[in-house]
Design a protein around this motif. Structure first.
Motif: not given
Length: 278
Positions: A27-46
């Motif tokens: 639940p976050k609005k990302f801007t150009w300045e920051e990366p989206l980090i995938l780790r933990g449960n999210i990475l496991q589900s992918i």
């Protein structure tokens, strides 16, 4: 000694981070300045399996992906396939064309040591993985842009060859397409890769800022950016020259048409006066 491995890949021109974040339940609005980090449960589900907590994936809006501690090529393929569902234009066959591998070593050393393959620091800081990933992501994205600039140069060289052979006519569509490619290159480099922008953490920590500046200097990102800007200015000047020649030729053609019409009108008038034509 503690090790972190990084693999950076430029996969496309743009990644919609917010679309992926929404799919991942972030639940976050990302801007150009920051990366989206995938780790933990999210990475496991992918990946569909348990994942070590040391592994993560950083996605950057300008089209680069950085894998941290992913030594399994199959995992990288699965993740790239997942990203392709959001960015269909990704070419997975040539995915490793713009890539770089790097390592972070934490060791009992007095000073920071930077090389082409790794960096050694005396103690771990939480900002190291993200800053290293950011520099690598920008570097491979810049490499992709540098090659695209070479393609534009080749196109202009072909147009110059035609001029040397006396073929002076250059279509408006051709000029427009070439100009659009230069503008796209300029936009991708300055506005989107954001070579001159620094991550937020560097404004809050002097250590982070110092480390990031050293990484930027070592990878010569600012120098590469200046060279690209200089080459782009040359391209703009060449395009201006083509446009001037093209417009001059069209203006000369119109002038000759006007002269011919005037001559035809004079001939018709004289013929009517002389009674040659009724």
């Amino acid at each position: 000694m503690l090790d972190f491995s990084f693999k950076a890949i430029a996969i496309t021109n743009e990644i919609d981070l917010n679309k992926i974040a929404l799919q991942c339940g972030i639940p976050k609005k990302f801007t150009w300045e920051e990366p989206l980090i995938l780790r933990g449960n999210i990475l496991q589900s992918i990946l569909g399996k348990d994942v070590d907590n040391s592994k993560s994936v950083l996605l950057f809006s300008f089209g680069s992906v950085v894998f941290i501690n992913h030594s399994n090529d199959e995992e990288i393929k699965v993740l790239l396939k997942y990203l392709q569902s959001f960015e269909p234009e990704m070419d997975l066959k040539n995915i490793g064309r713009y890539s770089d591998d790097y390592s972070l070593h934490i060791s009992e050393t007095e000073t920071l040591e930077l090389t082409d393959e790794y960096v050694v620091v005396p103690e771990y800081e939480p900002f190291y993985p993200e800053l290293i990933s950011t520099v690598l992501a920008k570097s491979v994205a810049l490499e992709k842009t540098e090659e695209q600039l070479g393609v534009i140069h080749d196109r202009l060289e072909t147009m110059i060859d035609r001029l040397e052979k006396g073929k002076l006519r250059i279509g408006n569509k051709e000029l427009a397409r070439t100009t659009a490619k230069i503008l796209r290159h300029d936009y991708n480099t300055l506005a989107y890769i954001m070579i001159l922008d620094k991550p937020d953490i560097t404004w809050a920590s002097s250590n982070a800022s110092e480390f990031y500046d050293k990484m930027i200097d070592f990878f010569e990102l600012n120098d590469r950016h200046k060279i690209l800007k200089s080459k782009t200015e040359i391209l703009y000047n060449i395009i201006d020259g083509f446009s001037t020649i093209s417009h001059s030729i069209r203006g000369l053609f119109v002038e000759w048409i006007v002269v011919i019409l005037i001559l035809i009108e004079i001939v018709i008038t004289i013929s009517q006066i002389a009674g040659w034509i009724p």
